[in-house]
Design an enzyme around this catalytic site. Structure first.
Site, PDB file in Angstrom:
ATOM      1  N   CYS A 170       0.651  -1.472  -0.233  1.00  0.00           N
ATOM      2  CA  CYS A 170      -0.034   0.063   0.020  1.00  0.00           C
ATOM      3  C   CYS A 170       0.957   1.244  -0.219  1.00  0.00           C
ATOM      4  O   CYS A 170       1.567   1.564   0.944  1.00  0.00           O
ATOM      5  CB  CYS A 170      -0.966   0.064   1.221  1.00  0.00           C
ATOM      6  SG  CYS A 170      -1.730   1.506   1.599  1.00  0.00           S
TER       7      CYS A 170
ATOM      8  N   CYS B 162      -0.126   3.713   2.743  1.00  0.00           N
ATOM      9  CA  CYS B 162       0.522   3.452   4.193  1.00  0.00           C
ATOM     10  C   CYS B 162       1.979   3.715   4.220  1.00  0.00           C
ATOM     11  O   CYS B 162       2.478   4.033   5.198  1.00  0.00           O
ATOM     12  CB  CYS B 162       0.504   1.929   4.074  1.00  0.00           C
ATOM     13  SG  CYS B 162      -1.423   1.035   3.982  1.00  0.00           S
TER      14      CYS B 162
END
Length: 172
Positions: A97, A100
């Site tokens: 991600c 993230c």
């Protein structure tokens, strides 16, 4: 008398022009400029940068910021999060991600700025799906703030360091 128009001229005039492709946003190049309250400014020699590909530690390029943020798993969840008397910030993330990875240095700075008052942990949702399901995590990054074992706040998506700091300060 009308001039004869060739089929090449008609085809060239009616064919659509190629459109330029949009550029992809680079989440890895973003660095917030605002400083957290109580945070110490980093020196120019100590700035965080991704390591070169030929470096032997290239796979740990994002681990430099994680020394203040603990990894939590289902086996340690109760001990590190629910039984903690201080406020706990939990980041639900996954290695693939991009947003993230954007949040990792922001949370690391937050952990350093509020040492002793806030515990920051991160939970890999790919490896700990049961915990993510228990708290209805549908998208990542998702940040949950716990106080005395009780869920107090949810922040979904990548946010700025000042926004996250203001949210955390309400529970300190």
């Amino acid at each position: 008398m009308a001039a004869a128009i060739s089929t090449k001229t008609i085809a060239a005039a009616t064919s659509p022009r190629p459109r330029p492709r949009p550029r992809a946003a680079s989440f890895l190049s973003f660095r917030p400029t605002a400083r957290l309250p109580g945070a110490v400014a980093a020196s120019s020699s100590g700035s965080r940068r991704c390591k070169a590909k030929d470096d032997t530690k290239a796979s740990a390029a994002f681990d430099d910021d994680d020394d203040a943020v603990l990894d939590v798993a289902e086996s340690t969840w109760d001990e590190l999060v629910l039984r903690c008397k201080a406020a706990v910030l939990v980041e639900f993330w996954a290695p693939w991600c991009g947003p993230c990875r954007l949040m990792h240095p922001i949370i690391a700075d937050l952990a350093k700025a509020y040492t002793g008052r806030l515990r920051c942990v991160k939970l890999n949702t790919d490896k700990n799906q049961d915990v993510a399901t228990r708290y209805s995590i549908r998208s990542i990054p998702t940040i949950l703030i716990f106080k005395n074992g009780e869920r107090k706040e949810t922040v979904i998506g990548a946010v700025t360091d000042t926004t996250l700091a203001k949210t955390v300060e309400r529970f300190l």
